[in-house]
Each structure stands twice: as structure tokens, then as C-alpha cells.
Scaffold this active site. Structure first.
Site, PDB file in Angstrom:
ATOM      1  N   HIS A 192       0.754  -1.286  -0.210  1.00 16.07           N
ATOM      2  CA  HIS A 192      -0.118  -0.001  -0.017  1.00 16.07           C
ATOM      3  C   HIS A 192       0.930   1.272  -0.051  1.00 16.07           C
ATOM      4  O   HIS A 192       0.358   2.075   0.574  1.00 16.07           O
ATOM      5  CB  HIS A 192      -1.111  -0.059   1.277  1.00 16.07           C
ATOM      6  CG  HIS A 192      -2.035  -1.100   0.882  1.00 16.07           C
ATOM      7  ND1 HIS A 192      -2.279  -2.216   1.791  1.00 16.07           N
ATOM      8  CD2 HIS A 192      -3.016  -1.065   0.079  1.00 16.07           C
ATOM      9  CE1 HIS A 192      -3.311  -2.764   1.369  1.00 16.07           C
ATOM     10  NE2 HIS A 192      -3.821  -2.026   0.282  1.00 16.07           N
ATOM     11  N   GLU A 216       3.746  -5.576  -4.226  1.00 21.92           N
ATOM     12  CA  GLU A 216       2.837  -4.517  -4.430  1.00 21.92           C
ATOM     13  C   GLU A 216       2.988  -3.249  -4.005  1.00 21.92           C
ATOM     14  O   GLU A 216       2.895  -3.227  -2.757  1.00 21.92           O
ATOM     15  CB  GLU A 216       1.426  -4.985  -4.624  1.00 21.92           C
ATOM     16  CG  GLU A 216       0.514  -3.991  -5.178  1.00 21.92           C
ATOM     17  CD  GLU A 216      -0.861  -4.553  -5.265  1.00 21.92           C
ATOM     18  OE1 GLU A 216      -1.732  -3.910  -5.317  1.00 21.92           O
ATOM     19  OE2 GLU A 216      -1.044  -5.970  -5.517  1.00 21.92           O
ATOM     20  N   GLU A 242      -2.290   0.911  -9.540  1.00 19.82           N
ATOM     21  CA  GLU A 242      -3.741   1.204  -9.290  1.00 19.82           C
ATOM     22  C   GLU A 242      -4.016   2.744  -9.007  1.00 19.82           C
ATOM     23  O   GLU A 242      -5.179   2.960  -9.297  1.00 19.82           O
ATOM     24  CB  GLU A 242      -4.091   0.296  -8.113  1.00 19.82           C
ATOM     25  CG  GLU A 242      -3.582   0.703  -6.786  1.00 19.82           C
ATOM     26  CD  GLU A 242      -3.642  -0.098  -5.487  1.00 19.82           C
ATOM     27  OE1 GLU A 242      -4.349   0.630  -4.543  1.00 19.82           O
ATOM     28  OE2 GLU A 242      -3.232  -1.115  -5.540  1.00 19.82           O
ATOM     29  N   HIS A 292      -6.111  -3.973 -11.323  1.00 17.93           N
ATOM     30  CA  HIS A 292      -6.527  -3.775 -10.028  1.00 17.93           C
ATOM     31  C   HIS A 292      -8.077  -3.734  -9.944  1.00 17.93           C
ATOM     32  O   HIS A 292      -8.620  -3.192 -10.994  1.00 17.93           O
ATOM     33  CB  HIS A 292      -6.073  -2.652  -9.510  1.00 17.93           C
ATOM     34  CG  HIS A 292      -6.351  -1.975  -8.312  1.00 17.93           C
ATOM     35  ND1 HIS A 292      -7.227  -1.012  -7.891  1.00 17.93           N
ATOM     36  CD2 HIS A 292      -5.897  -2.523  -6.974  1.00 17.93           C
ATOM     37  CE1 HIS A 292      -7.278  -0.798  -6.669  1.00 17.93           C
ATOM     38  NE2 HIS A 292      -6.836  -1.906  -6.032  1.00 17.93           N
TER      39      HIS A 292
END
Length: 361
Positions: A192, A216, A242, A292
Site C-alpha cells: 500500500h 505491490e 492502481e 486492479h
């Protein structure tokens, strides 16, 4: 055929709201779209109504490329999440109208199929107590459901850097999941965008032995140079994209060699045509795309149409089995995961309709 108006519907989905829309036409064909944006639903709804009135009402829905150009170019502030998400939702509805008018599924209008089914990986399965035992039990259940890949964030509330105690706790969670699912299932590590370059590289080296499929958003998406630095010092493939909007935001990321797996989001990047363009940009550099999609069923259906005909598609994110139980009630003929794969969308356009009774409820 002319577009006559737009309606917007907000729907509770526990940790976010789904934003659905319908574009009506003077021939009675109604196009369905989605423009969900966590925490910004009211602003996005206002943008949808504004853009539809200024650029779409009274126009031919078939002119999708031209409508996109005007909605993007003729607005002074471009490329941010509000405008891009509103444009995306409207663009999905335009494709739905065109597919219904021609009695064809959208993927046929994009060049047809590359595959008959779409492999999926599970997300949101791990929400709740952060213990090794709890993660292991939940991960085993995911694999028993037929998923061959699953993603999770083991880092909790970590910031740019972590204490050693926090690092060891995260490592223990990853180890527990790997042991639970065995060597054949793939695990994806979600960050994140929280780490400094130093911490991102350090944690990647700690986690390599568990063979993650990807790593990610190890650092924030604003800094391409930082992402590239992590990629150069990391032996796990970097996945990101994303939170990037339109093809223009992806160009520098690709040119910098900062990503090995690209993750555009169909209702934030600009819609169906724009995600196809981003996928083509990635394909030119031999990079696969794994779209995503933590969104609702309309965005999911639209993404599947793109997946069907995108040669460098890799795997599709799936929240379906871990979302609110009414996910499949708010649409008719929504997509489903069966034995770890999405099946081919059926019917003209996007292949589904809104269930407005369920949405109201």
C-alpha cells in the site's frame, strides 16, 4: 441514437460505497457504468452529472473516443482521481450502450477473445485478527475454495520504517501463509505504498525466501525514481499502477523500468479504451498487466471484457467471495468466480444490469 440523461446510485459496501450509473438514450437503450472511489463518492457523483450534461447529453453514444477526449482535454484540471474516475464510469456506460445496440458483448468489439476463462487471485480474505494462526486458517480456506493465488498486506499500520519487532511480526504472517497454502499456490505481498526505499528493499530481501509472486506498491506511486530504485535492488517482481490515472501517468513508470507487473484500474485509469492503451504500452516493453479491482460488480464485469482480449493479461484481482453478501444482489447476471477463475461474460454490452430494488434496500 442520442444520449438523454444520467442517473447515479450510491450503494453501501461496508468499507466503501459503490457508485453505479445509468446513461439513457432516446431509443430506450440504457448503459450501465461504475465510478466507485473510496471516500469520495459524493464528489464523484457531482462530477459524473456535470460531465454528462456538458459533453454527452444530446450526443451519439458511439463516438466514445471523441467523448473521452473532450471530457479529459476540455476540463482545466486533468488526470486526478475525481475527474478520471467520473470519466471512466461514463465511458463504461457508453460501451454498454454500443454493445447492446449491436447485440454484441464488449469484448467482441475490442477484437475478440484471447482466452476462454480468466484466472483470479483472492483479496480481502485476511481481514480481521492479525495472527499467524488466523492468517494460516483463512489462507487454507481460500485454497480450498479453488483459488490458486491470494494477496494480503502483512504490515498492519506500518509507516515509512518499522521497528524490528514489527518487521518480525510481518515476516511471521507471510511464513504462516506460505506454510498453510504449500509450495504450489502463489502469494502476493501488498504494501500500500507505505515504505521508504530502505525499508522496502530490506523487507523484500527478508521475504524472498517465501517466493512471493509480486511485491505491490512498496513505495508511494508519486515518485517513479524511488520505485525504480526499489526495483533495481529487489529480486521480487514489482507490481504497481492502481493509483495512476490515464496513459500519461504510466509512461514515465514504464520508461524508468520501475515495474514488472502493471496494475491499472479500469474505473480510475480512464475506462475501457484507456486501459487497453496502457496494456499496449506495457506489452511493448514485455510487461504483463494484472488489473486492479477492489470495486463493485459493474467495474469487475468491464475489466473481464478487457482481460478476455488483452494478450499480455496475467491474472485478475477478485474480492467477490469476501465482499458484502449483497454484492451479487445489486446487479443481474453479475460475474462470478468458480474454482479460482472468472467465467466468460455473457450477453450484449457488459452483460449485466443494475438491480435497483436491491440497491435501494
Amino acid at each position: 441514437m442520442k444520449i438523454t440523461g444520467v442517473k447515479v446510485f450510491q450503494t453501501d459496501a461496508i468499507w466503501r460505497n459503490w457508485v453505479f450509473l445509468e446513461l439513457s438514450t432516446d431509443e430506450g437503450i440504457v448503459g450501465v457504468g461504475e465510478a466507485s472511489l473510496e471516500g469520495k463518492e459524493v464528489i464523484v457523483e457531482t462530477a459524473i452529472r456535470d460531465l454528462a450534461e456538458k459533453y454527452l447529453v444530446g450526443k451519439d453514444p458511439f463516438d466514445i473516443e471523441g467523448h473521452w477526449l473532450h471530457m479529459y482535454r476540455d476540463e482545466f484540471y486533468k488526470g486526478g482521481p475525481i475527474l478520471s474516475t467520473a470519466i471512466s464510469g461514463l465511458e463504461l456506460a457508453l460501451w454498454d450502450i454500443v454493445g447492446k445496440a449491436l447485440n454484441q458483448p464488449v469484448y467482441n468489439l475490442l477484437g475478440g477473445r484471447c482466452r476462454d476463462s480468466i484466472p483470479a487471485y483472492a483479496n480481502a480474505w485476511y481481514i480481521g485478527e492479525r495472527t499467524s494462526k488466523g492468517y494460516a486458517e483463512k489462507a487454507r480456506k481460500v485454497v480450498k475454495m479453488g483459488y490458486k493465488a491470494l494477496k494480503f498486506d502483512p504490515f498492519g499500520s506500518a509507516g515509512r520504517d518499522m521497528t524490528r519487532e514489527h518487521e518480525m511480526a510481518a515476516i511471521a504472517l507471510v511464513e504462516a501463509v506460505r506454510d498453510a497454502v504449500g509450495p504450489d499456490a502463489e502469494i502476493m505481498i501488498e504494501v500500500h505504498g507505505r515504505f521508504s526505499v530502505y525499508t522496502a528493499v530490506k523487507m523484500a530481501r527478508e521475504l524472498e525466501r517465501f517466493r512471493p509472486y509480486w511485491y505491490e506498491e512498496p513505495v508511494d506511486m508519486e515518485n517513479v525514481a524511488a520505485m525504480a530504485q526499489v526495483a533495481r535492488h529487489c529480486n521480487i517482481p514489482i507490481a504497481t499502477g492502481e493509483r495512476l490515472f490515464t496513459k500519461y501517468c504510466f509512461a514515465d513508470l514504464l520508461d524508468a523500468g520501475a515495474v514488472q507487473i502493471l496494475q491499472p484500474d479500469i474505473i480510475h485509469v480512464g475506462g475501457i479504451l484507456e486501459i487497453k492503451k496502457v496494456a499496449a504500452m506495457a506489452d511493448a516493453k514485455y510487461i504483463p498487466v494484472a488489473p486492479h479491482n477492489p470495486n463493485g460488480p459493474v467495474a469487475c464485469a468491464a475489466t473481464l471484457h478487457v482481460d478476455m482480449g488483452t494478450s499480455n493479461f496475467l491474472i485478475q484481482e477478485a474480492f467477490d467471495d469476501f465482499d458484502p453478501p449483497w454484492r451479487n444482489d445489486v446487479v443481474v447476471n453479475g460475474p462470478r468466480v468458480e474454482n479460482g477463475c472468472y467465467t466468460l461474460p455473457r450477453g450484449p454490452g457488459l452483460g449485466l444490469e443494475l438491480n435497483k430494488d436491491a440497491i435501494r434496500e
